[in-house]
Design a protein around this motif. Structure first.
Motif, PDB file in Angstrom:
ATOM      1  N   GLY A  96       0.827  -1.199   0.000  1.00 47.14           N
ATOM      2  CA  GLY A  96       0.000   0.000   0.000  1.00 47.14           C
ATOM      3  C   GLY A  96       0.858   1.243   0.000  1.00 47.14           C
ATOM      4  N   ARG A  97       0.449   2.252   0.760  1.00 48.89           N
ATOM      5  CA  ARG A  97       1.156   3.536   0.793  1.00 48.89           C
ATOM      6  C   ARG A  97       2.456   3.473   1.594  1.00 48.89           C
ATOM      7  N   HIS A  98       2.428   2.775   2.733  1.00 46.96           N
ATOM      8  CA  HIS A  98       3.600   2.774   3.599  1.00 46.96           C
ATOM      9  C   HIS A  98       3.901   1.429   4.242  1.00 46.96           C
ATOM     10  N   ASP A  99       3.141   0.394   3.872  1.00 47.57           N
ATOM     11  CA  ASP A  99       3.423  -0.946   4.362  1.00 47.57           C
ATOM     12  C   ASP A  99       2.757  -1.960   3.440  1.00 47.57           C
ATOM     13  N   ALA A 100       2.814  -3.217   3.815  1.00 47.59           N
ATOM     14  CA  ALA A 100       2.220  -4.276   2.995  1.00 47.59           C
ATOM     15  C   ALA A 100       1.586  -5.318   3.903  1.00 47.59           C
ATOM     16  N   ASP A 101       0.572  -6.001   3.400  1.00 46.38           N
ATOM     17  CA  ASP A 101      -0.180  -6.956   4.203  1.00 46.38           C
ATOM     18  C   ASP A 101      -0.694  -8.104   3.340  1.00 46.38           C
ATOM     19  N   PRO A 102      -1.010  -9.250   3.979  1.00 46.28           N
ATOM     20  CA  PRO A 102      -1.666 -10.331   3.249  1.00 46.28           C
ATOM     21  C   PRO A 102      -3.110  -9.954   2.901  1.00 46.28           C
ATOM     22  N   TRP A 103      -3.524 -10.288   1.705  1.00 40.17           N
ATOM     23  CA  TRP A 103      -4.928 -10.215   1.304  1.00 40.17           C
ATOM     24  C   TRP A 103      -5.347 -11.636   0.958  1.00 40.17           C
ATOM     25  N   ILE A 104      -6.549 -12.009   1.332  1.00 39.02           N
ATOM     26  CA  ILE A 104      -7.090 -13.308   0.952  1.00 39.02           C
ATOM     27  C   ILE A 104      -8.418 -13.094   0.236  1.00 39.02           C
ATOM     28  N   PHE A 105      -8.495 -13.558  -1.012  1.00 37.91           N
ATOM     29  CA  PHE A 105      -9.735 -13.484  -1.773  1.00 37.91           C
ATOM     30  C   PHE A 105     -10.407 -14.855  -1.762  1.00 37.91           C
ATOM     31  N   ARG A 106     -11.719 -14.847  -1.566  1.00 40.56           N
ATOM     32  CA  ARG A 106     -12.493 -16.101  -1.590  1.00 40.56           C
ATOM     33  C   ARG A 106     -13.587 -16.010  -2.646  1.00 40.56           C
ATOM     34  N   PHE A 107     -13.678 -17.043  -3.488  1.00 31.67           N
ATOM     35  CA  PHE A 107     -14.713 -17.120  -4.517  1.00 31.67           C
ATOM     36  C   PHE A 107     -15.992 -17.659  -3.884  1.00 31.67           C
ATOM     37  N   ILE A 108     -17.053 -16.865  -3.938  1.00 33.13           N
ATOM     38  CA  ILE A 108     -18.309 -17.232  -3.279  1.00 33.13           C
ATOM     39  C   ILE A 108     -19.186 -18.092  -4.187  1.00 33.13           C
ATOM     40  N   LYS A 109     -19.630 -17.522  -5.309  1.00 32.57           N
ATOM     41  CA  LYS A 109     -20.495 -18.244  -6.240  1.00 32.57           C
ATOM     42  C   LYS A 109     -20.658 -17.438  -7.516  1.00 32.57           C
ATOM     43  N   ARG A 110     -21.183 -18.074  -8.547  1.00 30.89           N
ATOM     44  CA  ARG A 110     -21.543 -17.362  -9.772  1.00 30.89           C
ATOM     45  C   ARG A 110     -22.970 -16.868  -9.628  1.00 30.89           C
ATOM     46  N   GLU A 111     -23.196 -15.617 -10.048  1.00 27.50           N
ATOM     47  CA  GLU A 111     -24.517 -15.026  -9.921  1.00 27.50           C
ATOM     48  C   GLU A 111     -24.706 -13.931 -10.963  1.00 27.50           C
ATOM     49  N   LYS A 112     -25.939 -13.546 -11.172  1.00 31.48           N
ATOM     50  CA  LYS A 112     -26.243 -12.467 -12.107  1.00 31.48           C
ATOM     51  C   LYS A 112     -26.041 -11.132 -11.410  1.00 31.48           C
TER      52      LYS A 112
END
Length: 250
Positions: free
Chosen positions: A173-189
């Motif tokens: 980011g601007r002044h540090d860094a961190d773990p991000w975790i993305f989770r796939f929920i479902k397919r939807e309209k």
């Protein structure tokens, strides 16, 4: 405007909120995955927000370019009366992990611009805002590039993606860094000004440090997995929503 939500809005446009949390120097959340870069494109969005009880509207623009072993992506947002409130740029190379940022630039409304440097020679991530440094071990992203790393890896996974799939990244980011975790929920309209899309609903998982701050992304497989909608929500009160109104391939 509230500082936290503007900080997240900058990330989107690229995708942006910090998944805060401690990260030990000998840990690394990134795994190598197959990736398939999407076609170059400009994506225009309608932006709506609620900040401190006030409703705001505006536009957002994301550009994506890749070729000859390099990439560049920009993201900016504007709202009525205030003008440009966020501007982000990320550029770098393509390596065996996918996107390999060299520099991340972020400018927020009424704040000085900052730059995060990924020095591949010394294998060090550093920041113009602060003295924090991290070792580069491969696969690190920034708040703008991480969206396109997610897109590229989702394109490669295709039909192999299942609800509950979780992917971890290490994001500057601007002044540090961190773990991000993305989770796939479902397919939807999902409905947008550009029409209705069948999309994967993806969320950034929360931690105690960012409890109540949510990020949702919708990726449309039939549209080269471009992000057709993004929603930032702060404690269920303030929010920023971006819905695509035009996709122009370059």
């Amino acid at each position: 405007m509230r500082r936290n939500l503007l900080k997240q809005a900058g990330a989107v446009l690229v995708l942006a909120a910090v998944l805060a949390g401690a990260w030990a120097q000998d840990d690394h959340p990134v795994q190598k995955r197959a990736f398939e870069l999407p076609p170059n494109a400009d994506l225009s969005y309608n932006l709506s927000a609620r900040q401190g009880g006030f409703s705001l509207s505006g536009k957002a623009l994301i550009t994506w370019r890749a070729g000859d072993g390099k990439y560049a992506t920009t993201a900016e947002s504007r709202v009525s009366l205030l003008g440009k409130i966020t501007e982000n740029r990320s550029e770098g190379a393509i390596d065996s992990y996918g996107l390999a940022p060299a520099e991340f630039y972020e400018k927020r409304f009424r704040h000085d611009a900052t730059t995060s440097k990924f020095d591949r020679g010394s294998k060090t991530l550093s920041f113009s805002d602060g003295d924090q440094t991290y070792p580069l071990k491969g696969g690190e992203q920034d708040r703008t590039s991480v969206t396109w790393q997610l897109v590229a890896q989702a394109r490669a996974a295709g039909d192999k993606l299942k609800p509950g799939t979780r992917w971890a990244y290490f994001v500057a980011g601007r002044h540090d860094a961190d773990p991000w975790i993305f989770r796939f929920i479902k397919r939807e309209k999902v409905s947008t000004p550009a029409g209705e899309f069948d999309a994967w609903h993806v969320i950034r998982e929360e931690t105690e440090a960012v409890k109540g701050q949510k990020l949702d992304i919708w990726l449309a497989p039939a549209q080269d997995w471009y992000p057709v909608k993004l929603l930032f929500n702060d404690d269920g009160k303030d929010y920023v929503e971006q819905s695509v109104e035009k996709i122009t391939k370059k």
